[in-house]
Design a protein around this motif. Structure first.
Motif, PDB file in Angstrom:
ATOM      1  N   ILE A 441       0.838  -1.179  -0.024  1.00 59.15           N
ATOM      2  CA  ILE A 441       0.022  -0.077  -0.193  1.00 59.15           C
ATOM      3  C   ILE A 441       0.953   1.164   0.209  1.00 59.15           C
ATOM      4  CG2 ILE A 441      -1.957  -0.968   1.130  1.00 59.15           C
ATOM      5  CD1 ILE A 441      -1.188   0.240   3.754  1.00 59.15           C
ATOM      6  N   LYS A 442       2.326   1.129   0.498  1.00 59.75           N
ATOM      7  CA  LYS A 442       3.234   2.242   0.493  1.00 59.75           C
ATOM      8  C   LYS A 442       4.478   1.792   0.089  1.00 59.75           C
ATOM      9  CE  LYS A 442       0.275   5.321   3.610  1.00 59.75           C
ATOM     10  NZ  LYS A 442       0.009   6.463   2.921  1.00 59.75           N
ATOM     11  N   ASP A 443       5.219   2.697  -0.441  1.00 66.59           N
ATOM     12  CA  ASP A 443       6.594   2.262  -0.646  1.00 66.59           C
ATOM     13  C   ASP A 443       7.574   3.500  -0.751  1.00 66.59           C
ATOM     14  OD1 ASP A 443       7.096   2.776  -3.575  1.00 66.59           O
ATOM     15  OD2 ASP A 443       5.229   1.347  -3.732  1.00 66.59           O
ATOM     16  N   THR A 444       8.638   3.477  -0.635  1.00 68.74           N
ATOM     17  CA  THR A 444       9.890   4.516  -0.680  1.00 68.74           C
ATOM     18  C   THR A 444      11.096   4.098  -0.785  1.00 68.74           C
ATOM     19  OG1 THR A 444      10.307   6.528   0.268  1.00 68.74           O
ATOM     20  CG2 THR A 444      10.271   4.850   1.745  1.00 68.74           C
ATOM     21  N   ILE A 445      11.964   4.755  -1.542  1.00 64.67           N
ATOM     22  CA  ILE A 445      13.348   4.219  -1.726  1.00 64.67           C
ATOM     23  C   ILE A 445      14.143   5.538  -0.904  1.00 64.67           C
ATOM     24  CG2 ILE A 445      15.224   4.430  -3.214  1.00 64.67           C
ATOM     25  CD1 ILE A 445      13.496   3.393  -5.450  1.00 64.67           C
ATOM     26  N   VAL A 446      14.937   4.821  -0.027  1.00 66.01           N
ATOM     27  CA  VAL A 446      15.485   5.857   1.203  1.00 66.01           C
ATOM     28  C   VAL A 446      16.642   6.618   0.442  1.00 66.01           C
ATOM     29  CG1 VAL A 446      14.857   4.635   2.845  1.00 66.01           C
ATOM     30  CG2 VAL A 446      16.995   4.104   1.862  1.00 66.01           C
ATOM     31  N   GLY A 447      16.853   7.761   0.901  1.00 63.04           N
ATOM     32  CA  GLY A 447      17.988   8.631   0.305  1.00 63.04           C
ATOM     33  C   GLY A 447      19.322   8.269   1.098  1.00 63.04           C
ATOM     34  N   GLU A 448      20.258   9.336   0.977  1.00 65.41           N
ATOM     35  CA  GLU A 448      21.555   9.022   1.540  1.00 65.41           C
ATOM     36  C   GLU A 448      21.546   9.016   3.032  1.00 65.41           C
ATOM     37  OE1 GLU A 448      24.500   8.784   0.063  1.00 65.41           O
ATOM     38  OE2 GLU A 448      23.234   8.889  -1.897  1.00 65.41           O
ATOM     39  N   ASN A 449      20.518   9.449   3.692  1.00 63.98           N
ATOM     40  CA  ASN A 449      20.579   9.223   5.298  1.00 63.98           C
ATOM     41  C   ASN A 449      19.694   8.034   5.652  1.00 63.98           C
ATOM     42  OD1 ASN A 449      17.641   9.785   4.424  1.00 63.98           O
ATOM     43  ND2 ASN A 449      17.237  11.679   5.815  1.00 63.98           N
ATOM     44  N   GLY A 450      19.365   7.248   4.744  1.00 65.28           N
ATOM     45  CA  GLY A 450      18.674   5.854   5.048  1.00 65.28           C
ATOM     46  C   GLY A 450      17.407   5.947   5.619  1.00 65.28           C
ATOM     47  N   TYR A 451      16.754   7.194   5.873  1.00 65.75           N
ATOM     48  CA  TYR A 451      15.437   7.462   6.513  1.00 65.75           C
ATOM     49  C   TYR A 451      14.145   7.297   5.903  1.00 65.75           C
ATOM     50  CZ  TYR A 451      12.055  10.168   9.349  1.00 65.75           C
ATOM     51  OH  TYR A 451      11.006  10.382  10.136  1.00 65.75           O
ATOM     52  N   TYR A 452      13.134   6.439   6.361  1.00 66.84           N
ATOM     53  CA  TYR A 452      11.677   6.245   5.784  1.00 66.84           C
ATOM     54  C   TYR A 452      10.982   6.801   6.910  1.00 66.84           C
ATOM     55  CZ  TYR A 452      10.926   2.407   8.701  1.00 66.84           C
ATOM     56  OH  TYR A 452      10.736   1.599   9.771  1.00 66.84           O
ATOM     57  N   VAL A 453       9.730   7.333   6.223  1.00 65.50           N
ATOM     58  CA  VAL A 453       8.471   7.520   7.041  1.00 65.50           C
ATOM     59  C   VAL A 453       7.503   7.422   6.492  1.00 65.50           C
ATOM     60  CG1 VAL A 453       8.517   9.873   6.586  1.00 65.50           C
ATOM     61  CG2 VAL A 453       7.624   9.204   8.803  1.00 65.50           C
ATOM     62  N   PHE A 454       6.328   6.543   7.434  1.00 61.30           N
ATOM     63  CA  PHE A 454       4.911   6.366   6.640  1.00 61.30           C
ATOM     64  C   PHE A 454       3.855   6.772   7.909  1.00 61.30           C
ATOM     65  CE2 PHE A 454       7.665   2.691   4.742  1.00 61.30           C
ATOM     66  CZ  PHE A 454       7.247   3.394   3.428  1.00 61.30           C
ATOM     67  N   LYS A 455       2.772   7.385   7.027  1.00 59.66           N
ATOM     68  CA  LYS A 455       1.536   7.632   7.904  1.00 59.66           C
ATOM     69  C   LYS A 455       0.539   6.490   7.680  1.00 59.66           C
ATOM     70  CE  LYS A 455       2.906  11.763   9.114  1.00 59.66           C
ATOM     71  NZ  LYS A 455       3.126  12.293  10.299  1.00 59.66           N
ATOM     72  N   LEU A 456       0.183   5.891   8.806  1.00 61.75           N
ATOM     73  CA  LEU A 456      -0.863   4.675   8.532  1.00 61.75           C
ATOM     74  C   LEU A 456      -2.107   4.980   9.366  1.00 61.75           C
ATOM     75  CD1 LEU A 456       2.300   1.669   8.870  1.00 61.75           C
ATOM     76  CD2 LEU A 456       1.178   2.862   6.726  1.00 61.75           C
ATOM     77  N   GLU A 457      -3.031   4.073   9.169  1.00 66.19           N
ATOM     78  CA  GLU A 457      -4.014   4.071   9.866  1.00 66.19           C
ATOM     79  C   GLU A 457      -3.809   3.300  11.378  1.00 66.19           C
ATOM     80  OE1 GLU A 457      -7.730   2.968   8.273  1.00 66.19           O
ATOM     81  OE2 GLU A 457      -7.232   3.368   6.147  1.00 66.19           O
ATOM     82  N   PRO A 458      -4.320   3.878  12.528  1.00 65.58           N
ATOM     83  CA  PRO A 458      -4.057   3.328  13.533  1.00 65.58           C
ATOM     84  C   PRO A 458      -4.897   1.987  14.035  1.00 65.58           C
ATOM     85  CG  PRO A 458      -5.811   5.209  13.986  1.00 65.58           C
ATOM     86  CD  PRO A 458      -5.114   5.049  12.280  1.00 65.58           C
ATOM     87  N   ASN A 459      -4.549   1.242  14.643  1.00 64.53           N
ATOM     88  CA  ASN A 459      -5.233  -0.179  15.079  1.00 64.53           C
ATOM     89  C   ASN A 459      -5.348  -0.981  14.090  1.00 64.53           C
ATOM     90  OD1 ASN A 459      -6.276  -1.328  17.316  1.00 64.53           O
ATOM     91  ND2 ASN A 459      -8.491  -1.057  16.678  1.00 64.53           N
ATOM     92  N   LYS A 460      -4.212  -1.251  13.393  1.00 67.70           N
ATOM     93  CA  LYS A 460      -4.195  -2.209  12.097  1.00 67.70           C
ATOM     94  C   LYS A 460      -2.887  -2.922  12.217  1.00 67.70           C
ATOM     95  CE  LYS A 460      -8.050  -0.307   9.961  1.00 67.70           C
ATOM     96  NZ  LYS A 460      -8.994  -1.083   9.754  1.00 67.70           N
ATOM     97  N   LEU A 461      -2.959  -3.972  11.615  1.00 68.66           N
ATOM     98  CA  LEU A 461      -1.958  -5.016  11.578  1.00 68.66           C
ATOM     99  C   LEU A 461      -1.239  -4.797  10.001  1.00 68.66           C
ATOM    100  CD1 LEU A 461      -0.240  -7.345  13.145  1.00 68.66           C
ATOM    101  CD2 LEU A 461      -1.832  -8.803  11.846  1.00 68.66           C
ATOM    102  N   TYR A 462       0.088  -4.437  10.166  1.00 73.64           N
ATOM    103  CA  TYR A 462       0.767  -4.088   8.747  1.00 73.64           C
ATOM    104  C   TYR A 462       1.963  -4.987   8.866  1.00 73.64           C
ATOM    105  CZ  TYR A 462      -2.005   0.093   8.245  1.00 73.64           C
ATOM    106  OH  TYR A 462      -2.974   0.832   8.015  1.00 73.64           O
ATOM    107  N   LYS A 463       2.755  -5.314   7.595  1.00 70.74           N
ATOM    108  CA  LYS A 463       4.074  -6.026   7.655  1.00 70.74           C
ATOM    109  C   LYS A 463       4.957  -4.585   6.910  1.00 70.74           C
ATOM    110  CE  LYS A 463       2.882  -9.479   5.521  1.00 70.74           C
ATOM    111  NZ  LYS A 463       2.878 -10.864   5.047  1.00 70.74           N
ATOM    112  N   ILE A 464       6.205  -4.696   7.377  1.00 70.04           N
ATOM    113  CA  ILE A 464       7.358  -3.775   6.601  1.00 70.04           C
ATOM    114  C   ILE A 464       8.223  -4.481   6.112  1.00 70.04           C
ATOM    115  CG2 ILE A 464       8.611  -3.159   8.814  1.00 70.04           C
ATOM    116  CD1 ILE A 464       8.804  -0.292   7.772  1.00 70.04           C
ATOM    117  N   ARG A 465       8.770  -4.341   4.935  1.00 69.30           N
ATOM    118  CA  ARG A 465       9.766  -4.925   4.144  1.00 69.30           C
ATOM    119  C   ARG A 465      10.934  -4.104   3.556  1.00 69.30           C
ATOM    120  NH1 ARG A 465       7.086  -8.894   0.440  1.00 69.30           N
ATOM    121  NH2 ARG A 465       6.631  -7.087  -1.309  1.00 69.30           N
ATOM    122  N   GLY A 466      11.991  -4.422   3.962  1.00 71.64           N
ATOM    123  CA  GLY A 466      13.234  -3.837   3.555  1.00 71.64           C
ATOM    124  C   GLY A 466      13.933  -4.623   2.355  1.00 71.64           C
TER     125      GLY A 466
END
Length: 627
Positions: A441-466
């Motif tokens: 549902i969301k994805d990003t390619i991190v920059g030089e600082n290696g940082y990512y951030v996502f805004k998600l819905e509360p009270n939900k089960l998700y998986k994050i994959r790098g």
């Protein structure tokens, strides 16, 4: 809206029960039973304040949204007869109190009703961080009526809605307004309904019609119609509601028939079509319901028949009213409920479909829900616009709305992507968020600082994959907090070269799988038994890391013609690929390339200058990791 949506019952004219007889208590009870609440209240007001009179008088006020009078009467009832009053009066008294925003007193009665603490003000504050959107409402201007609701998408800028504007219709005993008809109109850019016309005479009758929904081609409609006769149900005599279907043939609406699962013994109402038009959702109090009205669904078969109605279950339905379902193009269920915690009266809720089932409903919040009834919500998700009906102004009104993401409701997940062993940041890594349906549902390619951030819905089960080239994928499961707090998840990826001794980087920076050399016999492309044993090592490695993709590069020595060697190498590479596929490796993860004699490892660049052992060095396969 209680005058319509409680059951849309009491549909016969009761003017024959003359006001001259309002002094008769038996007659007042009859009026109350028939849900002629306005006339019933006038009679009860003149009678001695017995428990029965106070109960029925308070309920008459409540069902006609005369909330101040209802509160005063309920309060008198509880002062005089508190110990003997049925628990359901606590619920209705609480709803009346919420209708005037007296939440503290309402909570006392709700806490007793549910036998657990209820704190509406706490819920309202918490809901600001849970509801996914904020809404901007604008009342639709519509001259000619004080009572319109249930606007439906029709075609182009045409809409259809229900209205009590036809003064030639009989009066409805509940509120003494004309019976409902369906109307069509054009909705202008200035939010005004123009060219308002009654819908087809084949649809509008002397009874109530409302809540129309249309197929995308505009050739089939489903709508409510109330029976013209009453059915004795327990202590009440009710005119039930049925869902009807009609077809547009040669420009005329015809074949108007009640759906086969409707009945004279219970109501079915508020039809809504799924996006693929294979499922009809509706509200009903049919046997098997949890309480008042529940949301159901029924399959629409290809031959035009219908399956068996299915209750959506306790996640959606309560012992109180759940009505006005709507399914968006994203398979999100919207409906109105007085049973789930809310602001007062009917509130609009949403529930997302996860693996074929609807998840826990979320109240859409104070920017769309009021302390009174809010219902008949429809939306075009991609446009973030739609319509909702409400009686917050004292009469039923239709509002258009636009919506924006509620940033307060977003659960923030952030972190950096690092090398597991060196702790170095890994710019260029891909980070993905996966929902419970296994959709990215969301994805990003991190920059030089290696940082990512996502805004998600509360009270939900998700998986994050790098993921990153030359690294092993990492996947983590997490649950977002109910109240929208942030969380830090660092992703630590291990390089394949650290994890596997057989994976090494060559002098070109390419990752290669170092296998024992696969030799092919001179002038042959068959895989030997020894070569098969070596390839099985690659099979195991690719099964261990299912995201790895490999290039199979076959090389020959310089003996023979250049074109012959090129063709031979292609055959060898293809044969290796075939072997790997036969061992269970997805062909999409493999690429075969034949380089012929163009990439020798030694000086043997032409025929006749080396011995057999030196030429053998160049007859080989190499395995380069592409991803």
């Amino acid at each position: 809206m209680k005058k319509y949506i409680y059951t849309l019952a009491s549909l016969l004219l009761v003017s024959g029960i003359a006001l001259a007889q309002k002094g008769n208590l038996k007659r007042a009870n009859k009026l109350f039973e028939m849900r002629a609440y306005t006339q019933a209240a006038e009679t009860y007001e003149t009678k001695a304040r017995t428990q029965e009179v106070l109960q029925n008088l308070a309920d008459s006020y409540y069902y006609n949204t005369s909330l101040e009078k209802a509160i005063e009467t309920y309060r008198e009832l509880f002062v005089k007869y508190g110990d003997s009053i049925d628990i359901e009066y606590h619920f209705r008294f609480a709803q009346a109190l919420k209708g005037v925003k007296d939440y503290k007193e309402a909570d006392k009665h709700l806490s007793k009703y549910y036998n657990k603490p209820v704190n509406t003000l706490e819920f309202i504050e918490a809901n600001k961080k849970i509801t996914p959107h904020n809404f901007e409402l604008k009342q639709i201007e519509n001259e000619g009526s004080r009572n319109d609701f249930g606007l439906s998408f029709y075609r182009d800028n045409k809409v259809v809605f229900a209205s009590a504007r036809n003064t030639e219709n009989p009066s409805y005993s509940w509120n003494e307004l004309p019976y409902l008809d369906l109307y069509t109109a054009t909705l202008t850019n200035s939010n005004t309904l123009i060219n308002v016309q009654p819908f087809s005479e084949a649809i509008n009758t002397s009874s109530h019609e409302s809540n129309a929904v249309f197929t995308k081609d505009g050739k089939t409609m489903y709508f409510n119609r109330t029976n013209s006769t009453r059915k004795k149900t327990d202590k009440e005599r009710i005119a039930h509601i049925k869902i009807y279907k009609a077809e547009l043939i040669n420009g005329e609406w015809t074949n108007v028939t009640a759906l086969p699962f409707t009945s004279n013994s219970y109501s079915t109402e508020h039809p809504a079509l799924s996006n693929d038009e294979k499922t009809l959702y509706f509200a009903s109090d049919m046997p098997g319901s949890y309480g008042s009205f529940d949301i159901y669904k029924v399959a629409i078969n290809e031959d035009g028949t219908y399956g068996e109605p299915e209750n959506l279950g306790k996640t959606i339905n309560t012992k109180h009213r759940e009505q006005f379902p709507f399914i968006s193009e994203l398979n999100v269920l919207y409906f109105s409920s007085i049973g789930h915690q809310g602001y007062g009266g009917l509130d609009v809720f949403r529930s997302k479909m996860v693996n074929g089932d609807f998840d826990k409903p979320v109240n859409l919040g104070s920017t769309i829900n009021s302390n009174l009834d809010d219902f008949a919500y429809v939306i075009r998700e991609k446009d973030n616009m739609g319509y909702v009906s409400s009686n917050r102004t004292g009469y039923d009104r239709i509002f258009s709305f636009s919506r924006q993401e509620n940033l307060l409701a977003k659960y923030q997940v952030e972190g950096v992507v690092k090398d597991k062993n060196s702790n170095k940041l890994l710019p260029g890594a891909l980070v993905e968020i996966i929902d419970q349906s296994n959709n990215i549902i969301k994805d990003t390619i991190v920059g030089e600082n290696g940082y990512y951030v996502f805004k998600l819905e509360p009270n939900k089960l998700y998986k994050i994959r790098g993921t990153r080239q030359a690294y092993i994928d990492q996947e983590l499961e997490f649950l977002t907090s109910k109240y929208g707090k942030s969380h830090k998840i660092d992703i630590n990826l291990e390089s394949l070269t650290n994890a596997e001794e057989r994976i090494r980087q060559n002098d070109k920076g390419e990752l290669q799988v170092q296998l024992d050399k696969i030799y092919f016999n001179y002038n042959a492309s068959e895989i030997t038994s020894e070569a098969a044993k070596t390839l099985d090592v690659l099979v195991d490695l690719m099964k261990k890391y299912p995201s790895i993709e490999v290039e199979i590069a076959a090389h020959t020595d310089a003996r023979g013609s250049e074109q012959y060697n090129l063709n031979l190498s292609k055959q060898r590479a293809a044969l290796v690929l075939e072997y790997l596929v036969n061992q269970g490796i997805d062909e999409n993860r493999l690429k075969s390339v034949g380089y012929g004699e163009t990439r020798p490892l030694n000086k043997c660049v032409k025929e006749g200058i080396c011995d057999d052992e030196e030429y053998d060095i160049n007859r080989r396969c190499e395995f380069t990791i592409l991803k």
